[in-house]
Design an enzyme around this catalytic site. Structure first.
Site, PDB file in Angstrom:
ATOM      1  N   ASP A  49       0.970  -1.243  -0.028  1.00 10.34           N
ATOM      2  CA  ASP A  49       0.006  -0.125  -0.081  1.00 10.34           C
ATOM      3  C   ASP A  49       0.905   1.327  -0.056  1.00 10.34           C
ATOM      4  OD1 ASP A  49      -1.981  -2.002   0.510  1.00 10.34           O
ATOM      5  OD2 ASP A  49      -1.920  -1.562   2.604  1.00 10.34           O
ATOM      6  N   GLU A 225     -11.352  -0.577  -3.709  1.00  8.47           N
ATOM      7  CA  GLU A 225     -10.826  -0.067  -2.606  1.00  8.47           C
ATOM      8  C   GLU A 225      -9.457   0.746  -3.130  1.00  8.47           C
ATOM      9  OE1 GLU A 225      -9.426  -3.077   0.019  1.00  8.47           O
ATOM     10  OE2 GLU A 225      -7.862  -3.753  -1.157  1.00  8.47           O
TER      11      GLU A 225
END
Length: 482
Positions: A49, A225
């Site tokens: 991420d 997401e």
């Protein structure tokens, strides 16, 4: 009659002068606005991420999810590659009890109104899946040494699973985008957007921009997401991640006009297919949860993302620590939309080569023949890694981005893409000396290793290695790295 005779004489004299002056100079394309930049992947092992922010102080700031899910870390360096070896500092650690006590995920760092802000997701010690979005505020010029305070949870419509907050500004208005479970829907998370009252508070009713409905968004889990935003040519592009966090993880994209009401879901259109996904050819799997930054010279957009170097995962992908941070240049199509290409192989990132005298044409392979062509699709057909020459030091070879192990080589003086067969002949044919551009020193020309004096040039848009004698020849043998 006398006037006609004078005109004829003038025409003859002009023609004679042109002949004496020699051929007209070859047409010249402008030096590209976005020259080549290269990096070596991966940038950071065991960092998922990833978020890289280039600040006005000349530093890149990097944060990411650590596999222990227990803290927030920062690095900084004056170059993107420098983040690989930069000192890593822990700026915040999970609570020992209660909220913000588990699953510390997906931090992002932003500089807003003179202060630093880190957005992140966290669960609670008594319910690790009670994931919510939180904000830290940092005071000080250097966020690695700043004083950090907790600004608390970002409150939204529901108290439900929510994560992956990102913030951006369009036309002077600051927005927050995030992923959240809508209790009325049968999925894991959808994408939401709202305006912001301050860096930790949204205002107005959030707009639901996208929910996972397409086949590639619902493998393993029904997920939208990790939103990330880049603006270009009057458009706003929001990438997002879909499906489970294994090899099925991929990027989709929403598009809106920058002048539209971004809080109106009708302003956005969704890509029908992933814009970035796993590649068996380059052994890159599950690319996703991206962010965007810019190159050191500020002239190229850079895609930042994580993936794994293998497809098969033992057990829950969340327990596999080997997602790693990678970067590669983001290209733009003629219509102004981003072209992500494929997740490139580990090692040095590839480049593209545009023609000096045909600015919209790039070297590419097509059915293993090399040529120059406009609007190349797929993008990776026009990407090549410039690697040490197969035949000798001080030389280079050009390896295909989407066919690793295949190189541009000449055969009967035609330039083709072929697999390295390990022979000395192949190595010689696939090796070139890199020269300053013969028609423009800002460009590049490639001279054959085993036939000095012959250069890669295009003729009728096909590539050959040929001896050069005219200005047109030299123009045809000059390229700009992009």
């Amino acid at each position: 009659m006398r006037r006609i005779a004078v005109r004829l004489l003038m025409a003859v004299l002009v023609g004679l002068a042109a002949c004496l002056a020699g051929p007209a100079p070859a047409a010249q394309a402008a030096v590209p606005d976005s020259p080549a930049v290269t990096y070596t992947n991966p940038v950071a092992e065991k960092r998922a991420d990833p978020h890289i922010f280039k600040h006005t102080d000349g530093y890149y700031y990097f944060t990411a999810t650590v596999p222990e899910y227990d803290r927030i870390v920062l690095r900084r360096a004056t170059t993107i590659q420098g983040l690989s070896t930069a000192q890593e500092v822990t700026i915040w650690t999970k609570h020992t009890s209660g909220v913000m006590g588990a699953h510390i995920w997906a931090p992002e760092i932003h500089f807003i109104d003179g202060k630093w802000y880190v957005y992140f997701a966290a669960g609670a010690t008594n319910d690790i899946w009670a994931i919510r979005m939180y904000v830290l505020e940092g005071t000080g010029s250097n966020p690695l040494t700043a004083t950090w305070t907790e600004k608390g949870q970002i409150k939204t419509t529901w108290e439900s699973f929510s994560l992956d907050a990102t913030t951006f500004v369009v036309n002077g208005v600051r927005y927050l985008a995030w992923a959240q479970r809508n209790p009325a829907e049968d999925n894991n998370t959808s994408l939401f957007l709202a305006k912001m009252a301050n860096p930790w508070t949204i205002t107005g009713t959030p707009a639901e921009l996208s929910q996972p409905t397409l086949s590639w968004e619902t493998i393993g889990f029904k997920v939208n997401e990790g939103p990330a935003v880049i603006q270009h040519g009057g458009k706003v592009f929001m990438t997002y991640s879909a499906s489970a966090t294994d090899a099925n993880y991929c990027l989709g994209m929403l598009t809106a006009s920058a002048s539209a009401d971004l809080t109106n879901p009708a302003s956005w259109s969704k890509s029908s297919q992933p814009v970035f996904k796993s590649s068996d050819a380059t052994s890159q799997y599950g690319p996703g949860h991206n962010s965007f930054t810019v190159s050191e010279d500020g002239r190229s957009d850079i895609l930042v993302y994580h993936d794994r170097s293998y497809k098969d995962i033992s057990g829950d992908p969340l327990n596999d620590p080997n997602r790693r941070t990678r970067v590669q240049k983001l290209y733009w199509k003629a219509d102004g939309t981003p072209d992500f290409g494929i997740p490139v192989a580990d090692g040095v990132t590839p480049q593209r080569f545009s023609s000096y005298n045909f600015a919209d044409r790039f070297i590419r392979h097509w059915e293993y023949r090399a040529r120059v062509e406009a609007n190349v699709s797929p993008l990776a057909d026009s990407q090549f890694r410039v690697v040490p020459g197969l035949a000798g030091s001080g030389t280079v070879s050009l390896e295909s981005a989407n066919f690793p192990g295949y190189y541009l080589r000449h055969k009967n003086f035609e330039v083709r893409l072929e697999k390295n067969d390990g022979t000395a002949q192949f190595a010689s044919d696939a090796t070139f000396s890199r020269r300053a551009g013969l028609a423009d020193s800002a460009g590049v020309s490639y001279e054959s290793y085993n036939f000095p004096g012959r250069y890669i040039r295009h003729y009728n848009y096909l590539l050959y290695v040929q001896a050069l004698s005219t200005a047109t020849d030299r123009a045809d043998a000059t390229y700009y790295a992009q």
